[in-house]
Design a protein around this motif. Structure first.
Motif, short mmCIF file in Angstrom:
data_model
loop_
_atom_site.label_atom_id
_atom_site.label_comp_id
_atom_site.label_asym_id
_atom_site.label_seq_id
_atom_site.Cartn_x
_atom_site.Cartn_y
_atom_site.Cartn_z
N ASP A 108 0.78 -1.15 -0.07
CA ASP A 108 0.03 -0.14 -0.26
C ASP A 108 0.89 1.24 0.03
O ASP A 108 0.34 2.44 -0.77
CB ASP A 108 -1.01 0.09 1.25
N PHE A 109 1.90 1.22 0.78
CA PHE A 109 3.00 2.48 0.72
C PHE A 109 3.54 2.65 -0.60
O PHE A 109 3.38 3.47 -1.00
CB PHE A 109 4.24 1.93 1.88
N ILE A 110 3.82 1.59 -1.39
CA ILE A 110 4.19 1.85 -2.58
C ILE A 110 3.14 2.09 -3.55
O ILE A 110 3.50 3.18 -4.21
CB ILE A 110 4.88 0.33 -3.01
N LYS A 111 2.11 1.73 -3.55
CA LYS A 111 1.07 2.02 -4.56
C LYS A 111 0.80 3.37 -4.35
O LYS A 111 0.35 3.87 -5.26
CB LYS A 111 0.13 0.92 -4.27
N SER A 112 0.85 4.06 -3.08
CA SER A 112 0.10 5.32 -2.83
C SER A 112 1.36 6.58 -3.16
O SER A 112 0.91 7.62 -3.08
CB SER A 112 -0.56 5.27 -1.32
#
Length: 230
Positions: free
Chosen positions: A68-72
């Motif tokens: 989620d960190f990478i995607k956002s």
């Protein structure tokens, strides 16, 4: 953009606190294709550092939270300048004899597209890819081509060089449009710094600045990870 300054990758201490403000993998000289000297890094070297960061995130966070960190997060790519200035225009290793301007642009764009696809496969979804600024208007290029008839006396720029850059920018923009259609939920933006800079160079009095003073701020070749979640 209101984002905090990102710290250089080599100064990171491996803590999550350090990653929250983003990471700058850039260097003063970096090429899309293989580096031409030890003073240059390559896009692939910076990508390897990105994957090291991803591994760190997965070690310190749960797998789903890391994804989620990478995607956002937003990833900013700025490359190509050094490939033209230090490789093509200087005919390093006879590259101008091997490739036309269009062929060289296609090689660079194909590498950029491959890198964007690779980032997408690693769950990256938000990417800003900048084009190349009008190199034919930079003091360095104008000085090196000073005696060339290619200089356009209306702007003081080397139009032949700017045409090479435009080939690359146009081709990269077209491929990014295609990638957005092809890749589900991808948000890839092409940032046309060329047209913006040419507007300032052509009409400097409208912007109250010396256009050439802006070039130092665009000289680094870099890949940046910028967390943008609340």
């Amino acid at each position: 953009m209101g984002l905090p300054n990102s710290q250089p990758f080599n100064s990171q201490d491996g803590s999550m606190e350090g990653l929250r403000n983003g990471v700058n993998y850039g260097s003063a000289h970096a090429t899309i294709i293989s580096p031409i000297s030890q003073s240059h890094s390559s896009f692939n070297q910076q990508l390897r550092q990105v994957y090291e960061t991803f591994q760190l995130l997965q070690l310190q966070l749960r797998q789903d939270i890391a994804q989620d960190f990478i995607k956002s997060s937003m990833f900013y790519l700025s490359f190509g300048k050094d490939d033209y200035v230090d490789l093509f225009l200087r005919n390093s290793s006879g590259v101008m004899l091997k490739y036309s301007g269009q062929e060289f642009a296609r090689i660079l764009v194909n590498q950029m597209v491959h890198a964007i696809r690779t980032l997408y496969d690693a769950n990256v979804r938000k990417i800003i890819s900048t084009g190349i600024l009008p190199l034919g208007c930079t003091p360095r290029v104008v000085w090196e081509w000073y005696n060339s008839t290619a200089i356009h006396h209306g702007t003081g720029c080397v139009e032949e060089v700017n045409e090479l850059v435009l080939q690359y920018n146009t081709m990269l923009n077209e491929h990014i449009v295609e990638l957005n259609l092809e890749l589900p939920d991808a948000q890839i933006i092409f940032c046309d710094v060329y047209q913006g800079m040419m507007e300032v160079i052509t009409n400097p009095t409208l912007y109250g600045t010396n256009p050439f003073s802006l070039f130092p701020f665009l000289r680094n070749s870099s890949l940046k990870l910028l967390p943008i979640h609340a």
